[in-house]
Enzyme design. Structure first.
Site, mmCIF file in Angstrom:
data_model
loop_
_atom_site.group_PDB
_atom_site.id
_atom_site.type_symbol
_atom_site.label_atom_id
_atom_site.label_comp_id
_atom_site.label_asym_id
_atom_site.label_seq_id
_atom_site.Cartn_x
_atom_site.Cartn_y
_atom_site.Cartn_z
ATOM 1 C CD GLU A 94 36.987 36.489 28.292
ATOM 2 O OE1 GLU A 94 36.128 35.640 28.724
ATOM 3 O OE2 GLU A 94 38.003 36.382 27.633
ATOM 4 N N GLY A 152 38.762 27.211 38.085
ATOM 5 C CA GLY A 152 40.201 26.956 37.996
ATOM 6 C C GLY A 152 40.854 26.550 36.989
HETATM 7 P P1 NAD Z 1 29.647 44.837 36.287
HETATM 8 O O1 NAD Z 1 29.243 44.573 34.959
HETATM 9 O O2 NAD Z 1 28.656 45.392 37.202
HETATM 10 O O3 NAD Z 1 31.214 45.782 36.296
HETATM 11 C C1 NAD Z 1 32.116 45.530 35.384
HETATM 12 C C2 NAD Z 1 32.816 46.812 35.202
HETATM 13 O O4 NAD Z 1 32.164 47.499 34.196
HETATM 14 C C3 NAD Z 1 33.052 47.486 36.228
HETATM 15 O O5 NAD Z 1 34.588 48.163 36.237
HETATM 16 C C4 NAD Z 1 32.089 48.672 36.229
HETATM 17 O O6 NAD Z 1 32.565 49.872 36.886
HETATM 18 C C5 NAD Z 1 31.922 48.844 34.800
HETATM 19 N N1 NAD Z 1 30.994 49.438 34.280
HETATM 20 C C6 NAD Z 1 29.719 49.446 34.757
HETATM 21 N N2 NAD Z 1 28.615 49.961 33.981
HETATM 22 C C7 NAD Z 1 29.529 50.396 32.856
HETATM 23 C C8 NAD Z 1 29.128 51.112 31.734
HETATM 24 N N3 NAD Z 1 27.730 51.382 31.467
HETATM 25 N N4 NAD Z 1 30.122 51.402 30.756
HETATM 26 C C9 NAD Z 1 31.311 51.072 30.891
HETATM 27 N N5 NAD Z 1 31.798 50.410 32.005
HETATM 28 C C10 NAD Z 1 30.639 50.116 33.028
HETATM 29 O O7 NAD Z 1 30.358 43.204 36.840
HETATM 30 P P2 NAD Z 1 31.061 42.891 38.187
HETATM 31 O O8 NAD Z 1 29.546 42.857 39.279
HETATM 32 O O9 NAD Z 1 31.975 43.659 38.701
HETATM 33 O O10 NAD Z 1 31.331 41.263 38.121
HETATM 34 C C11 NAD Z 1 30.592 40.409 38.032
HETATM 35 C C12 NAD Z 1 30.325 39.732 36.636
HETATM 36 O O11 NAD Z 1 31.438 39.641 35.856
HETATM 37 C C13 NAD Z 1 29.817 38.392 36.625
HETATM 38 O O12 NAD Z 1 28.561 38.413 35.793
HETATM 39 C C14 NAD Z 1 30.760 37.447 36.446
HETATM 40 O O13 NAD Z 1 30.280 36.314 35.677
HETATM 41 C C15 NAD Z 1 31.505 38.327 35.098
HETATM 42 N N6 NAD Z 1 32.872 37.866 35.139
HETATM 43 C C16 NAD Z 1 33.370 37.349 33.731
HETATM 44 C C17 NAD Z 1 34.564 36.997 33.556
HETATM 45 C C18 NAD Z 1 34.886 36.101 32.207
HETATM 46 O O14 NAD Z 1 36.213 35.770 32.256
HETATM 47 N N7 NAD Z 1 33.779 35.821 31.464
HETATM 48 C C19 NAD Z 1 35.574 37.131 34.480
HETATM 49 C C20 NAD Z 1 35.232 37.538 35.846
HETATM 50 C C21 NAD Z 1 33.869 38.224 36.122
#
Ligand code: NAD
Length: 536
Positions: free
Chosen positions: A286, A485
């Site tokens: 996601e 939402g």
């Molecule tokens: P992120 O990708 O920085 O981190 C997400 C998770 O991945 C965290 O728990 C982080 O610690 C972990 N992580 C980081 N590097 C990793 C690796 N190499 N291996 C495994 N895990 C690792 O995202 P963020 O900044 O926390 O969240 C924002 C992003 O999430 C935005 O792009 C947003 O659109 C997306 N998002 C998508 C949905 C959806 O349903 N499509 C919902 C919420 C957020």
């Protein structure tokens, strides 16, 4: 010169922490959720609370205050937790599904009793305004209700066999260990969507939350672990593993994990997806969204303008479904933009815990740089900034990560340009004018991401086109409803670089089970399929 060892530095920090006093704003919320903020928190739960690894700070994005320090897992603790999660699965998989539903019902009650405190914690730690924080916890409550029902309806199928005296069954069984890696912006709901389905399906779930929202995960895990304990279920059925990238990567690599459900950025999702598939695990992605609203000439602007305002400014533009692109039909564009600007000018920025606040802070200081870089790129490419474009510099907002919500009219219209094609996780709305719906749909679909989209019209012909084969290619295709939402009843997720994952309602539960096709022969003969003859 005196040099201090890492341990001495740690000891000094601990002593400082023991002396420090949290603001009453923070301590009231934390104590209502049994979180002792004066001490360092163990951030690992696998039936017992532990954690002797790296320390993470939970920082309030509104004030900069350190809310708590959390111990993540040492590698050995991580492996132990994964083993315990597997053991928990082995015992939990034979608990009948309706009994698993009863446990979910109790979790639902326990969450509902704390919904306002948990919502406040989301506001405190993540930064979204209170009504959205409470709404996020309500989503967890709602998906528990859904999964309670599901626990009596996770049906397989009986398929007609071509052979006499044979039956074919498609049977769903529990899958195994599900790891949930979640993003900062929905620090409770995303786990809720996953846990509820995973638990109903008979799996054990290990949660690796964002390193910047550990308190939300600790509060939720405490509530759930009490319910499990009361029912004699191993705590590792809903375990917790706080930590950063390294902990996440180790969980993703583990052969002990059958399904990795990852929510986060496209960049990290790409790495996670490849790693899991390399070891033939299951993965559910996601990822980022880059969502457009299209406003047709016949749209009801009294509905469309506030919806775009909420979509772009709600959660300070930090929802995966936030409205980032606005396509306006030429005939209504000036009127729409002037109404929207008025709403932007009236936005109340401030403490997300105050009822009057509509705009909370960005979650981290790093996000401010991302916002500023995007604004600079817009200015460098001659975009018109209609409103916003700066940090809030005056006290008390300057203590937090507050930025002005921004509307820009980029000069560049090429949808492949980074202005249009990348997700900037901040309240920046880029607008452009179109002449016919085909052009608007083409722009809507031209970006790599495919999460949410929204068309505003009263014309059925437009609706038919929008939801049909030549329409929006996103996972969420709304009509007269904004991009953000969603409710829990439908499967939630996006296409293309958003990862194709589906969570929450609809058929999403089918990913959390192991499907078997079982052919049963209850005859006295053993015919081969397709009439194959193999005499012996
Ligand atoms: P992120 O990708 O920085 O981190 C997400 C998770 O991945 C965290 O728990 C982080 O610690 C972990 N992580 C980081 N590097 C990793 C690796 N190499 N291996 C495994 N895990 C690792 O995202 P963020 O900044 O926390 O969240 C924002 C992003 O999430 C935005 O792009 C947003 O659109 C997306 N998002 C998508 C949905 C959806 O349903 N499509 C919902 C919420 C957020």
């Amino acid at each position: 010169m005196l040099t201090l060892s890492r341990n001495s530095i740690l000891a000094i920090r601990c002593a400082r922490l023991a002396r420090r006093h949290l603001s009453s704003r923070a301590s009231t919320i934390l104590s209502a959720l049994d979180i002792l903020s004066s001490k360092e928190q163990p951030g690992v739960y696998d039936g017992e609370w532990k954690g002797t690894g790296e320390i993470f700070e939970s920082i309030c994005p509104t004030t900069g205050e350190v809310l708590a320090r959390i111990h993540s897992a040492e590698p050995q603790e991580l492996h132990e937790a994964l083993d315990k999660t597997r053991e928990a699965f082995i015992s939990f998989r034979t608990v009948p599904a309706p009994q698993r539903g009863e446990i979910l019902r109790q979790i639902r009650e326990a969450l509902a009793a704390k919904v306002f405190h948990l919502g406040a914690l989301v506001s405190l730690e993540m930064g979204k305004i209170r009504t959205e924080g409470v709404g996020e916890v309500q989503e967890f409550v709602d998906i528990c209700d859904y999964a309670v029902g599901l626990s009596r309806m996770m049906n397989g199928r009986v398929v007609a066999s071509e052979r006499p005296g044979h039956s074919i069954l498609e049977v769903p069984n529990p899958l195994g260990v599900v790891a949930v890696l979640s993003a900062f912006n929905f620090p409770i709901a995303v786990y809720g969507w996953n846990l509820a389905l995973s638990l109903a399906a008979g799996n054990a779930t290990l949660w690796k939350p964002s390193p910047s929202t550990p308190l939300c995960s600790i509060a939720i895990t405490k509530i759930i672990s009490r319910v499990l304990e009361r029912n004699g279920i191993p705590g590792a059925v809903a375990g917790l593993m706080t930590g950063g990238k390294d902990v996440g990567a180790a969980v993703v690599e583990s052969q002990n994990v059958d399904l990795v459900s990852f929510t986060g950025s496209e960049a990290v999702g790409r790495v996670v997806g490849k790693r899991v598939q390399t070891r033939f695990g299951k993965v559910l992605l996601e990822l980022g969204g880059n969502n457009a609203s299209i406003i047709m000439p016949d749209a009801d602007l009294s509905l469309a303008v506030p919806a775009v305002f909420f979509g772009a400014v709600g959660t300070a533009g930090q929802r995966c479904t936030s409205t980032r692109r606005l396509y306006l039909h030429r005939t209504i564009a000036p009127d729409f933009l002037s109404r929207l600007q008025k709403l932007y000018a009236s936005v109340r920025a401030g403490d997300p815990l105050e009822d009057s606040t509509l705009l909370g802070p960005l979650h981290t200081q790093a996000a401010i740089s991302i916002y500023s870089d995007a604004i600079k790129h817009l200015q460098d490419t001659d975009a018109e900034i209609l409103i916003g474009g700066k940090r809030y510099d005056d006290a008390p907002l300057k203590n937090g990560n507050f930025v002005q919500p921004t509307i820009a009219i980029p000069k560049i219209l090429d949808p492949k340009n980074q202005i249009w094609s990348t997700e900037t996780f901040a309240p920046i709305l880029n607008a452009a004018v179109f002449d016919d719906i085909d052009q608007a749909i083409e722009w809507n679909n031209a970006v790599p991401q495919g999460l949410s989209s929204s068309l505003w019209t009263r014309d059925l012909k437009n609706v038919g086109k929008w939801i049909g084969p030549a329409g929006s290619d996103a996972g969420i295709v709304n009509v007269n409803v904004g991009t953000s939402g969603a409710e829990i009843g439908a499967a939630f997720g996006g296409n293309k670089s958003t990862g194709w994952g589906r969570e929450s309602g609809g058929d999403a539960w089918k990913q959390y089970v192991r499907w078997s096709a079982c052919t049963i022969n209850f005859s006295d003969k053993a015919p081969l399929a397709q009439g194959v003859n193999f005499p012996t």
